[in-house]
Design a protein around this motif. Structure first.
Motif, short mmCIF file in Angstrom:
data_model
loop_
_atom_site.label_atom_id
_atom_site.label_comp_id
_atom_site.label_asym_id
_atom_site.label_seq_id
_atom_site.Cartn_x
_atom_site.Cartn_y
_atom_site.Cartn_z
N HIS A 35 -10.57 -4.99 -7.95
CA HIS A 35 -9.83 -6.25 -7.97
C HIS A 35 -9.77 -6.84 -6.57
CE1 HIS A 35 -6.46 -9.04 -8.66
NE2 HIS A 35 -6.84 -8.99 -9.92
N ARG A 36 -9.72 -8.15 -6.51
CA ARG A 36 -9.72 -8.81 -5.20
C ARG A 36 -8.51 -8.40 -4.37
NH1 ARG A 36 -9.48 -15.23 -5.15
NH2 ARG A 36 -7.46 -14.70 -6.06
N GLU A 37 -7.36 -8.27 -5.00
CA GLU A 37 -6.17 -7.86 -4.26
C GLU A 37 -6.30 -6.43 -3.74
OE1 GLU A 37 -2.76 -8.44 -6.68
OE2 GLU A 37 -2.97 -10.63 -6.76
N ASP A 38 -6.95 -5.55 -4.55
CA ASP A 38 -7.15 -4.18 -4.09
C ASP A 38 -8.07 -4.14 -2.88
OD1 ASP A 38 -5.62 -3.58 -6.26
OD2 ASP A 38 -7.29 -2.92 -7.52
N VAL A 39 -9.09 -4.97 -2.85
CA VAL A 39 -9.99 -5.03 -1.70
C VAL A 39 -9.23 -5.48 -0.46
CG1 VAL A 39 -12.05 -6.13 -0.76
CG2 VAL A 39 -12.01 -5.41 -3.14
N LEU A 40 -8.37 -6.48 -0.62
CA LEU A 40 -7.58 -6.96 0.52
C LEU A 40 -6.63 -5.89 1.03
CD1 LEU A 40 -6.76 -10.60 -0.68
CD2 LEU A 40 -8.48 -9.88 0.99
N ILE A 41 -5.99 -5.16 0.10
CA ILE A 41 -5.07 -4.09 0.52
C ILE A 41 -5.82 -2.99 1.26
CG2 ILE A 41 -3.53 -2.28 -0.31
CD1 ILE A 41 -2.72 -4.15 -2.59
N ALA A 42 -6.98 -2.60 0.72
CA ALA A 42 -7.77 -1.55 1.38
C ALA A 42 -8.24 -1.99 2.76
CB ALA A 42 -8.96 -1.18 0.50
N ALA A 43 -8.70 -3.23 2.87
CA ALA A 43 -9.18 -3.72 4.15
C ALA A 43 -8.04 -3.81 5.16
CB ALA A 43 -9.85 -5.08 3.97
N ALA A 44 -6.89 -4.32 4.71
CA ALA A 44 -5.75 -4.44 5.62
C ALA A 44 -5.26 -3.07 6.09
CB ALA A 44 -4.61 -5.20 4.93
N GLY A 45 -5.21 -2.10 5.13
CA GLY A 45 -4.78 -0.76 5.53
C GLY A 45 -5.74 -0.11 6.50
N LEU A 46 -7.05 -0.27 6.25
CA LEU A 46 -8.03 0.34 7.14
C LEU A 46 -7.99 -0.30 8.53
CD1 LEU A 46 -10.39 2.28 7.54
CD2 LEU A 46 -11.92 0.49 6.67
N LEU A 47 -7.96 -1.61 8.60
CA LEU A 47 -7.92 -2.28 9.91
C LEU A 47 -6.63 -1.96 10.65
CD1 LEU A 47 -9.43 -5.79 8.97
CD2 LEU A 47 -10.55 -3.87 10.14
N LEU A 79 -10.37 3.90 0.69
CA LEU A 79 -11.30 3.86 -0.44
C LEU A 79 -10.57 4.04 -1.76
CD1 LEU A 79 -14.30 5.95 0.96
CD2 LEU A 79 -14.16 3.47 0.67
N MET A 80 -9.54 4.87 -1.79
CA MET A 80 -8.78 5.04 -3.03
C MET A 80 -7.99 3.79 -3.40
SD MET A 80 -9.67 7.87 -4.24
CE MET A 80 -11.27 7.47 -3.49
N GLU A 81 -7.69 2.97 -2.40
CA GLU A 81 -7.03 1.69 -2.72
C GLU A 81 -7.90 0.80 -3.59
OE1 GLU A 81 -4.13 0.67 -2.42
OE2 GLU A 81 -3.12 1.36 -0.61
N LEU A 82 -9.21 0.97 -3.48
CA LEU A 82 -10.11 0.19 -4.32
C LEU A 82 -10.05 0.62 -5.78
CD1 LEU A 82 -13.25 0.15 -1.99
CD2 LEU A 82 -11.52 -1.63 -2.23
N LEU A 83 -9.56 1.85 -6.04
CA LEU A 83 -9.50 2.37 -7.40
C LEU A 83 -8.08 2.38 -7.96
CD1 LEU A 83 -11.86 5.48 -6.96
CD2 LEU A 83 -12.47 3.17 -7.69
N ARG A 84 -7.17 1.74 -7.32
CA ARG A 84 -5.76 1.83 -7.72
C ARG A 84 -5.50 1.23 -9.11
NH1 ARG A 84 -2.88 -2.95 -6.42
NH2 ARG A 84 -0.99 -1.79 -5.91
N ARG A 85 -6.32 0.30 -9.55
CA ARG A 85 -6.16 -0.29 -10.89
C ARG A 85 -7.13 0.35 -11.90
NH1 ARG A 85 -3.67 -5.71 -10.57
NH2 ARG A 85 -3.41 -6.25 -8.37
N SER A 86 -8.40 0.50 -11.52
CA SER A 86 -9.41 0.95 -12.48
C SER A 86 -9.33 2.46 -12.75
CB SER A 86 -10.80 0.59 -11.96
OG SER A 86 -11.03 1.18 -10.68
N ALA A 87 -8.98 3.25 -11.76
CA ALA A 87 -8.89 4.71 -11.94
C ALA A 87 -7.67 5.23 -11.19
CB ALA A 87 -10.16 5.39 -11.45
N PRO A 88 -6.47 4.91 -11.65
CA PRO A 88 -5.27 5.29 -10.89
C PRO A 88 -5.07 6.80 -10.80
CG PRO A 88 -4.69 4.39 -13.05
CD PRO A 88 -6.14 4.16 -12.87
N ARG A 89 -5.46 7.56 -11.82
CA ARG A 89 -5.26 9.01 -11.77
C ARG A 89 -6.14 9.64 -10.69
NH1 ARG A 89 -6.02 12.20 -17.28
NH2 ARG A 89 -4.42 10.65 -17.83
N THR A 90 -7.41 9.24 -10.66
CA THR A 90 -8.32 9.75 -9.63
C THR A 90 -7.87 9.33 -8.24
OG1 THR A 90 -10.16 9.66 -11.20
CG2 THR A 90 -10.72 9.77 -8.87
N ALA A 91 -7.45 8.09 -8.12
CA ALA A 91 -6.99 7.59 -6.83
C ALA A 91 -5.79 8.39 -6.32
CB ALA A 91 -6.65 6.11 -6.93
#
Length: 431
Positions: A35-47, A79-91
């Motif tokens: 999801h676009r919001e997940d990408v933004l969260i992951a990028a913001a956290g990494l930076l 990277l797990m932030e990218l899976l927070r919606r699609s695969a929350p258990r794995t994340a």
């Protein structure tokens, strides 16, 4: 569909599914784009984590691995932030491992912050069973961490570590439960609203259909009688070259035209919703008191066809009938007389009314057979309308040819009999 075995032999591929002679293959699991919001969260956290590492800001001072080791848990968590919606258990599983790995380094606030978000997302977007288990699991882990810290450090600092563990695990899990409950409640309310709107639309459609059927019956019963008489007498006037017959036919035609026009105006007045004065309001619906006029009109219309009409009212004295029963009985008699004018050969037509404590019985008997001379066409809608009227009152209805001796007539002949039994509630009638 097939995999090659040897040079010339082919066999179905592994995983193929057979259904009705058609070979199909199971579709591989579809990879969902983050999801676009997940990408933004992951990028913001990494930076943010990289910036804190560059500035030398850490959570554990110098106790632990330094250098690029801090970035490994940070990258895994982002990277797990990218899976927070699609695969929350794995994340959540990988994020927990990354958080444990972060404890062996000097630590990063960004890694811990992203872990809290993944716990929150696992409760919010995970399965219902996971949403129930994760808060209890985080609470149990917090207790274990607190007890272990107190046992290891033997100082109040261990209790502080337990509070921090609860803040980064129990708090986001509880928040996810609250948000999920509110979301489910809103979805349930939306579904109830849609269901209510659907039921309302179904009720409206049924009401419109029932009203259209009622108005169709009213229109047929009111107009068919007059138009049938007009058709019969106009045909007679055209087929017989006699001035007297033509004059009589035109007289009947005029009377039925005026009566039909009055009935049509009454129906139009019922259809209109207006605040007219009392003298402009439509006249009330006909009752059984008007049967004498109805039979007299039929007697006039059927004189040229050799039909005679008789009314036998054996109801006697009693409480007034309910308005729907009177209306239905009147229309049944009216339609039966109309059918007799259209189709019956010469002979007697008898209308009988009899009332018991529980029912009003209406019977119309007319001659049955081939009719010479002019006759009006029929569509069968009259019988359908009579049957519908009786069914609405939970009564009994029958119509068709019967032996004359069954109805007290001449043996060996047939008659057409319409019989209806309309339930009567004495209390409703008296009220």
């Amino acid at each position: 569909m097939y995999r090659r075995l040897g040079r010339y032999v082919e066999v179905p591929a592994r995983g193929a599914v057979f259904d009705g002679g058609v070979t199909a293959f199971p579709r591989p699991p579809r990879l969902h784009r983050p999801h676009r919001e997940d990408v933004l969260i992951a990028a913001a956290g990494l930076l943010g984590g990289v910036l804190l590492w560059a500035l030398g800001l850490h959570t554990q001072g110098s106790r632990g691995l330094t250098g690029l080791w801090v970035l490994l848990p940070l990258v895994a968590m982002s990277l797990m932030e990218l899976l927070r919606r699609s695969a929350p258990r794995t994340a959540l599983f990988v994020a927990t491992l990354a958080l444990l790995a972060d404890q062996f380094t000097v630590g990063s606030v960004a890694t811990i912050a992203m872990f809290t978000d993944i716990v929150y997302a696992a409760v919010l977007y995970g399965s219902p069973s996971a949403a129930r288990r994760i808060p209890w699991g985080t609470a149990l882990a917090t207790v274990v961490v607190t007890v272990a810290a107190l046992s290891w450090l033997r100082s109040p600092e261990g209790l502080f570590l337990g509070v921090v563990a609860g803040a980064i695990s129990v708090a986001p899990a509880t928040t996810g439960v609250l948000v999920r409950n509110h979301r489910d409640a809103a979805e349930a309310a939306r579904l109830r609203a849609e269901q209510t709107a659907l039921l309302a639309e179904m009720d409206r459609t049924q009401a419109v259909t029932a009203e259209r059927a009622r108005m169709a019956r009213e229109l047929h019963d009111m107009v068919a009688n007059h138009l049938s008489a007009i058709a019969i007498h106009s045909t007679a006037a055209l087929s017989l070259d006699d001035a007297r017959t033509t004059k009589d036919a035109l007289t009947v035609i005029r009377e039925n035209s005026v009566a039909g026009l009055a009935e049509m105006r009454r129906l139009i007045g019922l259809l209109r919703e207006s605040d007219d004065t009392d003298d402009r309001r439509p006249s009330p619906a006909p009752t059984l008191r008007a049967l004498d006029s109805l039979v007299e009109q039929a007697r006039t219309n059927g004189a040229s066809s050799g039909l005679t009409f008789t009314l036998a009212d054996r109801r006697g004295e009693g409480p007034a009938l309910p308005a729907p029963v009177e209306m239905a009985a009147y229309r049944i008699v009216q339609e039966s007389l109309t059918n007799a004018l259209k189709h019956a050969p010469r002979g007697p037509v008898t209308v009988s009314l009899d009332r018991s404590r529980r029912a009003l019985r209406v019977e119309v008997v007319s001659p049955y057979g081939d009719r010479p001379g002019p006759r009006a066409p029929g569509s069968g809608a009259g019988l359908v309308g009579m049957r519908e009227r009786v069914a609405l009152l939970d009564g009994e209805f029958e119509a068709g040819p019967v032996a004359a001796d069954d109805a007290g007539g001449t043996a060996g002949t047939k008659i057409w009999r319409v019989r209806a039994e309309l339930p009567v509630d004495e209390e409703d009638g008296a009220a």
